[in-house]
Design a protein around this motif. Sequence first.
Motif, PDB file in Angstrom:
ATOM      1  N   UNK A   1      17.109  -9.955   3.077  1.00 13.59           N
ATOM      2  CA  UNK A   1      15.934  -9.570   2.305  1.00 13.59           C
ATOM      3  C   UNK A   1      14.956 -10.742   2.231  1.00 13.59           C
ATOM      4  N   UNK A   2      13.690 -10.427   2.466  1.00  9.64           N
ATOM      5  CA  UNK A   2      12.659 -11.458   2.347  1.00  9.64           C
ATOM      6  C   UNK A   2      11.336 -10.818   1.965  1.00  9.64           C
ATOM      7  N   UNK A   3      10.487 -11.622   1.387  1.00  8.55           N
ATOM      8  CA  UNK A   3       9.164 -11.191   0.942  1.00  8.55           C
ATOM      9  C   UNK A   3       8.125 -11.862   1.819  1.00  8.55           C
TER      10      UNK A   3
ATOM     11  N   UNK B   1       0.803  -1.228   0.000  1.00 13.60           N
ATOM     12  CA  UNK B   1       0.000   0.000   0.000  1.00 13.60           C
ATOM     13  C   UNK B   1       0.835   1.275   0.000  1.00 13.60           C
ATOM     14  N   UNK B   2       2.066   1.198   0.470  1.00 13.65           N
ATOM     15  CA  UNK B   2       2.920   2.388   0.512  1.00 13.65           C
ATOM     16  C   UNK B   2       3.379   2.831  -0.875  1.00 13.65           C
ATOM     17  N   UNK B   3       3.119   1.998  -1.887  1.00 15.13           N
ATOM     18  CA  UNK B   3       3.339   2.417  -3.268  1.00 15.13           C
ATOM     19  C   UNK B   3       2.016   2.391  -4.035  1.00 15.13           C
ATOM     20  N   UNK B   4       0.903   2.356  -3.284  1.00 17.51           N
ATOM     21  CA  UNK B   4      -0.413   2.478  -3.903  1.00 17.51           C
ATOM     22  C   UNK B   4      -1.047   1.196  -4.379  1.00 17.51           C
ATOM     23  N   UNK B   5      -0.549   0.049  -3.923  1.00 14.89           N
ATOM     24  CA  UNK B   5      -1.062  -1.243  -4.387  1.00 14.89           C
ATOM     25  C   UNK B   5      -1.729  -1.967  -3.228  1.00 14.89           C
ATOM     26  N   UNK B   6      -2.998  -2.312  -3.379  1.00  8.95           N
ATOM     27  CA  UNK B   6      -3.775  -2.891  -2.278  1.00  8.95           C
ATOM     28  C   UNK B   6      -3.667  -4.413  -2.250  1.00  8.95           C
ATOM     29  N   UNK B   7      -2.443  -4.910  -2.194  1.00 11.73           N
ATOM     30  CA  UNK B   7      -2.194  -6.345  -2.098  1.00 11.73           C
ATOM     31  C   UNK B   7      -1.447  -6.648  -0.806  1.00 11.73           C
ATOM     32  N   UNK B   8      -1.702  -7.845  -0.267  1.00 10.23           N
ATOM     33  CA  UNK B   8      -1.107  -8.225   1.018  1.00 10.23           C
ATOM     34  C   UNK B   8       0.306  -8.771   0.809  1.00 10.23           C
ATOM     35  N   UNK B   9       1.192  -7.854   0.456  1.00 13.24           N
ATOM     36  CA  UNK B   9       2.587  -8.176   0.174  1.00 13.24           C
ATOM     37  C   UNK B   9       3.464  -7.106   0.818  1.00 13.24           C
ATOM     38  N   UNK B  10       4.544  -7.527   1.447  1.00 16.00           N
ATOM     39  CA  UNK B  10       5.515  -6.590   2.015  1.00 16.00           C
ATOM     40  C   UNK B  10       6.905  -7.175   1.845  1.00 16.00           C
ATOM     41  N   UNK B  11       7.911  -6.303   1.901  1.00 15.66           N
ATOM     42  CA  UNK B  11       9.299  -6.748   1.877  1.00 15.66           C
ATOM     43  C   UNK B  11       9.999  -6.180   3.105  1.00 15.66           C
ATOM     44  N   UNK B  12      10.993  -6.906   3.605  1.00 18.56           N
ATOM     45  CA  UNK B  12      11.775  -6.454   4.758  1.00 18.56           C
ATOM     46  C   UNK B  12      13.240  -6.801   4.531  1.00 18.56           C
ATOM     47  N   UNK B  13      14.096  -5.990   5.105  1.00 15.26           N
ATOM     48  CA  UNK B  13      15.546  -6.239   5.107  1.00 15.26           C
ATOM     49  C   UNK B  13      16.177  -5.240   6.056  1.00 15.26           C
ATOM     50  N   UNK B  14      17.058  -5.707   6.916  1.00 14.84           N
ATOM     51  CA  UNK B  14      17.689  -4.811   7.880  1.00 14.84           C
ATOM     52  C   UNK B  14      19.154  -5.189   8.051  1.00 14.84           C
ATOM     53  N   UNK B  15      20.077  -4.356   7.551  1.00 15.94           N
ATOM     54  CA  UNK B  15      21.497  -4.651   7.766  1.00 15.94           C
ATOM     55  C   UNK B  15      21.918  -4.464   9.213  1.00 15.94           C
ATOM     56  N   UNK B  16      21.108  -3.725   9.993  1.00 14.03           N
ATOM     57  CA  UNK B  16      21.354  -3.532  11.432  1.00 14.03           C
ATOM     58  C   UNK B  16      22.750  -3.005  11.715  1.00 14.03           C
ATOM     59  N   UNK B  17      23.138  -1.992  10.982  1.00 18.46           N
ATOM     60  CA  UNK B  17      24.443  -1.365  11.209  1.00 18.46           C
ATOM     61  C   UNK B  17      24.298  -0.319  12.313  1.00 18.46           C
TER      62      UNK B  17
END
Length: 214
Positions: free
Chosen positions: A104-106, A72-88
């Motif tokens: 990185x994961x979906x 939704x943060x790019x305007x798409x109403x689908x139940x999909x998200x991505x995450x990735x954290x280098x934790x620097x």
Amino acid sequence: MASPRPLAPLAERIEELLAPGGPLPLVLAGDPVLRVGTARYEGQLDPALLARFVEALRRTMHAAPGVGLAAPQVGVELRIAVVEDPATVPEEVRQARGRVPQPFRVLVNPSYEPVGSARAAFFEGCLSVPGYQAVVARHAEVRLTGEDEHGRPLDEVLGGWPARIVQHETDHLDGMLYLDRAEPRSLAADPNVLRRWAQPTPAEAARALDFELP
């Protein structure tokens, strides 16, 4: 007056969104797409288009930069998200917040439920609410379920910062912003967070701004 233009079919809209290439434009707070919730992903996109959309989410998240991004943060109403954290981050921050690197994961059709009753509160921000952060008390551990982009099941327990990221992004898919869960008195502009409240925990901010922590 002309009638509003009807929304194009989802796949067509995503093709148009991807056409310029590069990072996608971010939707900011106040746009209804961030509040209406999302449809479960059930193969609405062909595999090639899904892969291109996921890659565009990844590029957009990196460019922002952020550690998670929901459709939704790019305007798409689908139940999909991505995450990735280098934790620097400094070691004391890592210890206090449980912030460890996440590859990185979906997340497709993700949901979470608390594991135990412990809660943790830290400053949190959002790419759709730029310029501000606020303290949010969230479940310290959650059980994440859902699928990845290949349809493989996800079922795992997460703690620390990975649990916070999952809760934040899944909330986006339910039409919630972090501000809905935040302590109102903690709301701070980014420069003040950096100048005043950069400690590993928000304990000092809670004393100075007069709000309670769990």
